[in-house]
Design a protein around this motif. Structure first.
Motif, PDB file in Angstrom:
ATOM      1  N   LYS A 106     -89.560 -47.308  51.822  1.00 54.31           N
ATOM      2  CA  LYS A 106     -88.864 -47.882  50.655  1.00 54.31           C
ATOM      3  C   LYS A 106     -89.473 -47.335  49.360  1.00 54.31           C
ATOM      4  O   LYS A 106     -88.761 -46.901  48.453  1.00 54.31           O
ATOM      5  CB  LYS A 106     -88.972 -49.411  50.687  1.00 54.31           C
ATOM      6  CG  LYS A 106     -88.386 -50.115  49.479  1.00 54.31           C
ATOM      7  CD  LYS A 106     -88.866 -51.554  49.327  1.00 54.31           C
ATOM      8  CE  LYS A 106     -90.215 -51.643  48.618  1.00 54.31           C
ATOM      9  NZ  LYS A 106     -90.651 -53.026  48.328  1.00 54.31           N
ATOM     10  N   HIS A 107     -90.809 -47.372  49.280  1.00 58.43           N
ATOM     11  CA  HIS A 107     -91.461 -46.899  48.052  1.00 58.43           C
ATOM     12  C   HIS A 107     -91.137 -45.424  47.785  1.00 58.43           C
ATOM     13  O   HIS A 107     -90.847 -45.038  46.652  1.00 58.43           O
ATOM     14  CB  HIS A 107     -92.983 -47.089  48.148  1.00 58.43           C
ATOM     15  CG  HIS A 107     -93.414 -48.504  47.883  1.00 58.43           C
ATOM     16  ND1 HIS A 107     -94.492 -49.097  48.505  1.00 58.43           N
ATOM     17  CD2 HIS A 107     -92.894 -49.449  47.065  1.00 58.43           C
ATOM     18  CE1 HIS A 107     -94.617 -50.348  48.063  1.00 58.43           C
ATOM     19  NE2 HIS A 107     -93.665 -50.577  47.205  1.00 58.43           N
ATOM     20  N   ALA A 108     -91.196 -44.612  48.848  1.00 60.38           N
ATOM     21  CA  ALA A 108     -90.888 -43.185  48.670  1.00 60.38           C
ATOM     22  C   ALA A 108     -89.450 -43.018  48.192  1.00 60.38           C
ATOM     23  O   ALA A 108     -89.160 -42.237  47.278  1.00 60.38           O
ATOM     24  CB  ALA A 108     -91.110 -42.446  49.989  1.00 60.38           C
ATOM     25  N   CYS A 109     -88.555 -43.776  48.819  1.00 59.24           N
ATOM     26  CA  CYS A 109     -87.123 -43.699  48.477  1.00 59.24           C
ATOM     27  C   CYS A 109     -86.850 -44.051  47.024  1.00 59.24           C
ATOM     28  O   CYS A 109     -85.986 -43.464  46.385  1.00 59.24           O
ATOM     29  CB  CYS A 109     -86.397 -44.754  49.291  1.00 59.24           C
ATOM     30  SG  CYS A 109     -85.448 -44.131  50.570  1.00 59.24           S
ATOM     31  N   LEU A 110     -87.563 -45.028  46.525  1.00 60.40           N
ATOM     32  CA  LEU A 110     -87.206 -45.519  45.185  1.00 60.40           C
ATOM     33  C   LEU A 110     -87.914 -44.778  44.063  1.00 60.40           C
ATOM     34  O   LEU A 110     -87.490 -44.841  42.913  1.00 60.40           O
ATOM     35  CB  LEU A 110     -87.446 -47.033  45.076  1.00 60.40           C
ATOM     36  CG  LEU A 110     -88.864 -47.605  45.047  1.00 60.40           C
ATOM     37  CD1 LEU A 110     -89.400 -47.710  43.638  1.00 60.40           C
ATOM     38  CD2 LEU A 110     -88.865 -48.977  45.699  1.00 60.40           C
TER      39      LEU A 110
END
Ligand code: GLY
Length: 371
Positions: A193-197
């Motif tokens: 999630k963190h990488a995606c956002l």
């Protein structure tokens, strides 16, 4: 009529350190003995039934060896115990043992423990200091940092809680090696999630290194912990109380939290977030916001990590749709989703607004696409 002006303007410094390494219990005891939380000498060590014997008991022993008073307070392991009732039970136990305002809470465990213990610390005697000793990847990636504390209710997760910052966070990477594989996989969802956002380079790194990550290669674990902290803090430092930007950290959590509750916690939090990320990507593609190619890469990475990307067959889609309305982002009865525009970037709806308004039909279409 008489009027009084109560002036309470204040400058608050809630800054704190996050310490990442292996076996940090002695370091934490040293810090507490050296005045990290002032002159407190009574420590409530809150943990769960799994982590207690491994990590919390040695912490308590260390504190007692330094001449401090302390007790262990144990909640049964599992998200279903992150409740108001468990919080009240521990509060009563603490009160019974003479804990008052002059104590400190030491949370030792995963996200359930750090969420519940942080909330308890924020309300006990109107607020006592607390530190987090995070033993899971999920707590390291998300729960133990950022100051969101809460308990779940039968209606939905995390609806009752406080923003309350810890005095220090310790992320013990060695503890990850004691975790069941399913927990590691679950923790990877917040990382993806963190990488995606926020970070397409980190996303590429995860694509390249996922196999090594899942073997808990020490260098990879450090890389993951550092990147999670960095990405989360870049957001939290700008918007601690979620008045705008912090909503981006909710990516994948609208469907995620709903499916977690509707599954009756058969799905672990990260597994539910994996499904939620897949749903957010499906919605973003349908809305013409995200290229289908990027959405496909997200799902492939989630699956590579061993995470589910489809709604389990035992989940009733209509019940799930209704549950979406328990989301804290709902505004004027309307669903709002955080949606990716591309890998590493969230779609911004307006100035300081990251919640894309979604109709129930659009939400249903996305959910059916991943059912
Ligand atoms: N877990 C999302 C946040 O901390 O804002």
């Amino acid at each position: 009529m008489e009027k009084f002006q109560v002036s309470l303007k204040k400058v608050v410094d809630d800054s704190y350190e996050i310490c990442i390494g292996e076996q940090l219990a002695d370091q934490m005891v040293d810090d507490l003995a050296s005045g990290l939380v002032g002159t407190v000498n009574k420590f409530a060590v809150i943990t769960d039934s799994t982590v207690g014997p491994l990590y919390a008991e040695p912490v308590l022993k260390g504190l007692r060896a330094r001449g401090f008073t302390g007790d262990l307070f144990v909640i049964p392991a599992g998200e279903e115990h992150k409740t108001r009732e468990e919080k009240a039970r521990i509060e009563d136990e603490m009160l019974g043992k003479g804990y008052r305002r002059d104590c400190c809470v030491v949370a030792v465990g995963g996200g359930v423990v750090t969420d519940l213990a942080g909330f308890l610390a924020g309300t006990f005697a109107r607020g006592v200091p607390f530190v987090n000793y995070a033993t899971t990847l999920l707590a390291a990636a998300d729960a133990s940092i950022g100051g969101k504390t809460a308990v779940d209710t039968p209606l939905a997760t995390n609806l009752i809680g406080l923003f309350y910052q810890p005095k220090k966070v310790y992320i013990d990477l060695a503890a990850w090696r004691t975790l069941p594989k399913r927990q590691i996989i679950s923790g990877m969802a917040e990382t993806i999630k963190h990488a995606c956002l926020a970070d397409s380079q980190f996303f590429c790194w995860l694509e390249e290194n996922m196999d090594k990550v899942l073997t808990l290669d020490p260098e990879c674990c450090l890389e993951i912990a550092k990147n999670n902290c960095r990405i989360k803090y870049e957001v939290v430092m700008q918007d601690e109380r979620e008045s705008g930007l912090r909503e981006v950290l909710n990516l994948g959590h609208t469907v995620g939290r709903a499916v977690e509750t509707v599954s009756n916690y058969q799905l672990m939090h990260g597994e539910a977030v994996g499904i939620g990320l897949a749903a957010a990507c499906a919605l973003a593609v349908n809305a013409g916001i995200m290229p289908a190619e990027d959405a496909k890469r997200v799902c492939i990475l989630l699956e590579k990590a061993g995470l589910p990307v489809r709604i389990p067959s035992y989940v009733d889609v209509d019940v799930l749709l209704k549950k979406l309305y328990t989301d804290k982002k709902v505004r004027n009865g309307r669903l709002r989703f955080v949606l990716p525009e591309q890998i590493g970037k969230i779609y911004q709806v307006a100035d300081n607004d990251f919640g894309y308004p979604v109709t129930e039909e659009q939400a249903k279409e996305a959910i059916l696409a991943i059912s």
